[in-house]
Design a protein around this motif. Sequence first.
Motif, PDB file in Angstrom:
ATOM      1  N   ILE A 111       0.854  -1.184   0.000  1.00 25.80           N
ATOM      2  CA  ILE A 111       0.000   0.000   0.000  1.00 25.80           C
ATOM      3  C   ILE A 111       0.887   1.231   0.000  1.00 25.80           C
ATOM      4  O   ILE A 111       1.831   1.312   0.781  1.00 25.80           O
ATOM      5  CB  ILE A 111      -0.909   0.022   1.234  1.00 25.80           C
ATOM      6  CG1 ILE A 111      -1.778  -1.231   1.261  1.00 25.80           C
ATOM      7  CG2 ILE A 111      -1.771   1.272   1.244  1.00 25.80           C
ATOM      8  CD1 ILE A 111      -2.483  -1.443   2.561  1.00 25.80           C
ATOM      9  N   ARG A 112       0.614   2.134  -0.876  1.00 29.29           N
ATOM     10  CA  ARG A 112       1.340   3.405  -0.881  1.00 29.29           C
ATOM     11  C   ARG A 112       0.324   4.525  -0.978  1.00 29.29           C
ATOM     12  O   ARG A 112      -0.300   4.722  -2.014  1.00 29.29           O
ATOM     13  CB  ARG A 112       2.340   3.434  -2.038  1.00 29.29           C
ATOM     14  CG  ARG A 112       3.085   4.735  -2.122  1.00 29.29           C
ATOM     15  CD  ARG A 112       4.375   4.592  -2.876  1.00 29.29           C
ATOM     16  NE  ARG A 112       5.388   3.873  -2.107  1.00 29.29           N
ATOM     17  CZ  ARG A 112       6.635   3.693  -2.536  1.00 29.29           C
ATOM     18  NH1 ARG A 112       6.991   4.150  -3.712  1.00 29.29           N
ATOM     19  NH2 ARG A 112       7.504   3.059  -1.794  1.00 29.29           N
ATOM     20  N   SER A 113       0.170   5.219   0.121  1.00 30.35           N
ATOM     21  CA  SER A 113      -0.859   6.246   0.183  1.00 30.35           C
ATOM     22  C   SER A 113      -0.256   7.610   0.482  1.00 30.35           C
ATOM     23  O   SER A 113       0.216   7.868   1.588  1.00 30.35           O
ATOM     24  CB  SER A 113      -1.881   5.885   1.263  1.00 30.35           C
ATOM     25  OG  SER A 113      -2.773   6.962   1.462  1.00 30.35           O
ATOM     26  N   ASP A 114      -0.288   8.491  -0.502  1.00 31.52           N
ATOM     27  CA  ASP A 114       0.158   9.859  -0.270  1.00 31.52           C
ATOM     28  C   ASP A 114      -0.766  10.564   0.713  1.00 31.52           C
ATOM     29  O   ASP A 114      -0.321  11.392   1.510  1.00 31.52           O
ATOM     30  CB  ASP A 114       0.190  10.641  -1.592  1.00 31.52           C
ATOM     31  CG  ASP A 114       1.378  10.248  -2.447  1.00 31.52           C
ATOM     32  OD1 ASP A 114       2.218   9.468  -1.964  1.00 31.52           O
ATOM     33  OD2 ASP A 114       1.468  10.723  -3.583  1.00 31.52           O
ATOM     34  N   LEU A 147      -2.366   9.347   3.372  1.00 30.98           N
ATOM     35  CA  LEU A 147      -2.021   9.067   4.765  1.00 30.98           C
ATOM     36  C   LEU A 147      -0.686   9.696   5.138  1.00 30.98           C
ATOM     37  O   LEU A 147      -0.487  10.128   6.272  1.00 30.98           O
ATOM     38  CB  LEU A 147      -1.993   7.548   5.003  1.00 30.98           C
ATOM     39  CG  LEU A 147      -3.365   6.870   4.957  1.00 30.98           C
ATOM     40  CD1 LEU A 147      -3.227   5.366   5.153  1.00 30.98           C
ATOM     41  CD2 LEU A 147      -4.281   7.454   6.023  1.00 30.98           C
ATOM     42  N   PHE A 148       0.214   9.761   4.165  1.00 31.15           N
ATOM     43  CA  PHE A 148       1.498  10.423   4.394  1.00 31.15           C
ATOM     44  C   PHE A 148       1.263  11.884   4.782  1.00 31.15           C
ATOM     45  O   PHE A 148       1.843  12.385   5.756  1.00 31.15           O
ATOM     46  CB  PHE A 148       2.349  10.336   3.129  1.00 31.15           C
ATOM     47  CG  PHE A 148       3.730  10.899   3.263  1.00 31.15           C
ATOM     48  CD1 PHE A 148       4.779  10.102   3.668  1.00 31.15           C
ATOM     49  CD2 PHE A 148       3.977  12.236   2.985  1.00 31.15           C
ATOM     50  CE1 PHE A 148       6.063  10.625   3.792  1.00 31.15           C
ATOM     51  CE2 PHE A 148       5.252  12.762   3.106  1.00 31.15           C
ATOM     52  CZ  PHE A 148       6.304  11.951   3.516  1.00 31.15           C
ATOM     53  N   LEU A 149       0.403  12.553   4.049  1.00 33.01           N
ATOM     54  CA  LEU A 149       0.111  13.954   4.348  1.00 33.01           C
ATOM     55  C   LEU A 149      -0.607  14.099   5.693  1.00 33.01           C
ATOM     56  O   LEU A 149      -0.310  15.004   6.477  1.00 33.01           O
ATOM     57  CB  LEU A 149      -0.748  14.566   3.231  1.00 33.01           C
ATOM     58  CG  LEU A 149      -0.093  14.663   1.855  1.00 33.01           C
ATOM     59  CD1 LEU A 149      -1.045  15.299   0.863  1.00 33.01           C
ATOM     60  CD2 LEU A 149       1.204  15.447   1.922  1.00 33.01           C
ATOM     61  N   MET A 150      -1.542  13.179   5.948  1.00 40.11           N
ATOM     62  CA  MET A 150      -2.293  13.253   7.204  1.00 40.11           C
ATOM     63  C   MET A 150      -1.385  13.016   8.403  1.00 40.11           C
ATOM     64  O   MET A 150      -1.604  13.577   9.471  1.00 40.11           O
ATOM     65  CB  MET A 150      -3.410  12.202   7.199  1.00 40.11           C
ATOM     66  CG  MET A 150      -4.502  12.447   6.190  1.00 40.11           C
ATOM     67  SD  MET A 150      -5.221  14.089   6.314  1.00 40.11           S
ATOM     68  CE  MET A 150      -5.932  14.012   7.960  1.00 40.11           C
ATOM     69  N   PHE A 151      -0.379  12.205   8.203  1.00 40.92           N
ATOM     70  CA  PHE A 151       0.584  11.902   9.266  1.00 40.92           C
ATOM     71  C   PHE A 151       1.195  13.188   9.811  1.00 40.92           C
ATOM     72  O   PHE A 151       1.507  13.291  10.992  1.00 40.92           O
ATOM     73  CB  PHE A 151       1.676  10.985   8.698  1.00 40.92           C
ATOM     74  CG  PHE A 151       2.589  10.399   9.726  1.00 40.92           C
ATOM     75  CD1 PHE A 151       2.269   9.199  10.343  1.00 40.92           C
ATOM     76  CD2 PHE A 151       3.770  11.019  10.049  1.00 40.92           C
ATOM     77  CE1 PHE A 151       3.126   8.633  11.281  1.00 40.92           C
ATOM     78  CE2 PHE A 151       4.634  10.461  10.990  1.00 40.92           C
ATOM     79  CZ  PHE A 151       4.302   9.272  11.603  1.00 40.92           C
ATOM     80  N   PHE A 152       1.363  14.169   8.927  1.00 41.49           N
ATOM     81  CA  PHE A 152       1.973  15.441   9.322  1.00 41.49           C
ATOM     82  C   PHE A 152       0.939  16.566   9.402  1.00 41.49           C
ATOM     83  O   PHE A 152       1.240  17.712   9.060  1.00 41.49           O
ATOM     84  CB  PHE A 152       3.091  15.801   8.339  1.00 41.49           C
ATOM     85  CG  PHE A 152       4.220  14.819   8.337  1.00 41.49           C
ATOM     86  CD1 PHE A 152       5.087  14.750   9.425  1.00 41.49           C
ATOM     87  CD2 PHE A 152       4.415  13.952   7.276  1.00 41.49           C
ATOM     88  CE1 PHE A 152       6.134  13.845   9.439  1.00 41.49           C
ATOM     89  CE2 PHE A 152       5.461  13.042   7.284  1.00 41.49           C
ATOM     90  CZ  PHE A 152       6.318  12.984   8.364  1.00 41.49           C
ATOM     91  N   SER A 153      -0.257  16.229   9.849  1.00 41.56           N
ATOM     92  CA  SER A 153      -1.345  17.211   9.951  1.00 41.56           C
ATOM     93  C   SER A 153      -0.915  18.466  10.701  1.00 41.56           C
ATOM     94  O   SER A 153      -1.274  19.584  10.311  1.00 41.56           O
ATOM     95  CB  SER A 153      -2.532  16.602  10.693  1.00 41.56           C
ATOM     96  OG  SER A 153      -3.035  15.493  10.012  1.00 41.56           O
ATOM     97  N   LEU A 201      -8.382  18.073   2.349  1.00 42.80           N
ATOM     98  CA  LEU A 201      -7.829  16.760   1.997  1.00 42.80           C
ATOM     99  C   LEU A 201      -8.810  15.647   2.351  1.00 42.80           C
ATOM    100  O   LEU A 201      -9.025  14.727   1.558  1.00 42.80           O
ATOM    101  CB  LEU A 201      -6.506  16.532   2.730  1.00 42.80           C
ATOM    102  CG  LEU A 201      -5.289  17.269   2.189  1.00 42.80           C
ATOM    103  CD1 LEU A 201      -4.071  16.997   3.066  1.00 42.80           C
ATOM    104  CD2 LEU A 201      -5.003  16.854   0.753  1.00 42.80           C
ATOM    105  N   ILE A 202      -9.394  15.755   3.528  1.00 47.00           N
ATOM    106  CA  ILE A 202     -10.346  14.720   3.950  1.00 47.00           C
ATOM    107  C   ILE A 202     -11.586  14.741   3.063  1.00 47.00           C
ATOM    108  O   ILE A 202     -12.085  13.688   2.651  1.00 47.00           O
ATOM    109  CB  ILE A 202     -10.714  14.890   5.429  1.00 47.00           C
ATOM    110  CG1 ILE A 202      -9.466  14.700   6.301  1.00 47.00           C
ATOM    111  CG2 ILE A 202     -11.782  13.889   5.840  1.00 47.00           C
ATOM    112  CD1 ILE A 202      -9.710  14.885   7.785  1.00 47.00           C
ATOM    113  N   ARG A 262     -10.792  13.074  -0.114  1.00 50.29           N
ATOM    114  CA  ARG A 262     -10.640  11.627   0.014  1.00 50.29           C
ATOM    115  C   ARG A 262     -11.983  10.948   0.184  1.00 50.29           C
ATOM    116  O   ARG A 262     -12.181   9.837  -0.291  1.00 50.29           O
ATOM    117  CB  ARG A 262      -9.702  11.338   1.189  1.00 50.29           C
ATOM    118  CG  ARG A 262      -9.136   9.960   1.278  1.00 50.29           C
ATOM    119  CD  ARG A 262      -8.346   9.436   0.105  1.00 50.29           C
ATOM    120  NE  ARG A 262      -7.631  10.408  -0.710  1.00 50.29           N
ATOM    121  CZ  ARG A 262      -6.663  10.092  -1.539  1.00 50.29           C
ATOM    122  NH1 ARG A 262      -6.260   8.830  -1.634  1.00 50.29           N
ATOM    123  NH2 ARG A 262      -6.100  11.012  -2.280  1.00 50.29           N
TER     124      ARG A 262
END
Lengths: 201, 201
Positions: free
Chosen positions: B93-96, B98-104, B115-116, B119
């Motif tokens: 799985i490669r999700s940009d 979730l990557f962005l959300m990780f650094f909310s 973003l949400i 999505r």
Amino acid sequence: MDVKTCCLAALLTGEATGYEIKKMFEEGPFAHFQSASFGSIYPSLTALRKAGMVSVSTATGEGRPDKKVYVITEAGRAELLEKLEITPGRDQIRSDFLFLMFFSELQAPDRIGDLIDQRRAYFDQALDDIARVEVESPAGPGRAFVRGFGKAIYTAALRYLSDNQKPLLDELTTNHGSRPDAGGGNGPDAEHDNKTTQAAE
Amino acid sequence: MDVKTCCLAALLTGEATGYEIKKMFEEGPFAHFQSASFGSIYPSLTALRKAGMVSVSTATGEGRPDKKVYVITEAGRAELLEKLEITPGRDQIRSDFLFLMFFSELQAPDRIGDLIDQRRAYFDQALDDIARVEVESPAGPGRAFVRGFGKAIYTAALRYLSDNQKPLLDELTTNHGSRPDAGGGNGPDAEHDNKTTQAAE
DNA sequence: CCATCATATATCGGATCGATACATTCACCC
DNA sequence: GGGTGAATGTATCGATCCGATATATGATGG
């Protein structure tokens, strides 16, 4: 996200060696939605160093030779912030499991049952991983959100598998002898009256 | 699964051109768990032809020049069946997103909200896609199982997003001014007393 | 006492992606 | 009538990335 950006992201949580960054993609907080191999991490770190995004300090402990500890620089932090402004594309999912399940009819029902059992164990493991990371690094709302997302997904996957394992196997065993040979005879829309010439070789 | 096997799988449902195979990975039944680009599909088809796994017939209709229609051979079908025996590895799985959300915390709350929203629309679309494919190709239990899986996952994702969008945004706006600078000051486990020599350059 | 695992860096070949070039048909609009 | 752009199609190129492998050392353990 490209590997260089992923390395910067990993270094944002603290200094690390290439080896440790790899582990963050295997077991750490990024494990379930990003990945990278040595073959891309080391070249990326070298490129980032040349671009001034990270700085290196060679730790010479006892015995173990060069162990390069990477630290993100201000430029690197700025670069990462810039990358965070992109519009995210599609999630990329590549699942061999679903590929195999897609062709359930072409395989023995027992084999299909085993595959589902294995995948249930795999998802159980994934939930454990998330719980473990949750304890190890409490962190902020962004991480919590991502973890919660993973938990929701894996829980739903697990429920689906346990709900549908038996029904599928029943269906496969009853229709077993028929072997529908998948697209040979009455294939989909056999309408094309172009003149076709068989290729040699 | 490698692209060659994916091409064989696509051809199992009927004859197709390279272009049509690409579409099957974008909109068709494989869309949500496999993908391939032209740059890998065309070379794969050439290799498969040389190996006798597929046969080609060049359709010369009106106007449109060479249009190579590929058909799977018996050898190709056998090859695919063999590939179905592998033990499936991890889902990739490669999700940009979730990557962005990780650094909310490093981004403006409005941006996170957008973003949400995006999505959620994306997952809605995904559910529509599955419903559409469900109508277009009824097919057997394997496909139904995979479709059901996708439906379960996307539904869970959608629910998670709608349940947690507001809580996250509230948390982000209340703690807004603080900017925790992510790992600078009191970083994780600052325990390493190796002698470090700063690298030049 | 040697196998094997964990740590650690690094490279190579090959698989794959993303972008692009090229060519043609068709629908649409001005 | 003419132009623009989308859709259909084949194909290649550079960049990226993965998987396997080589190298080296310390610790662990049968």
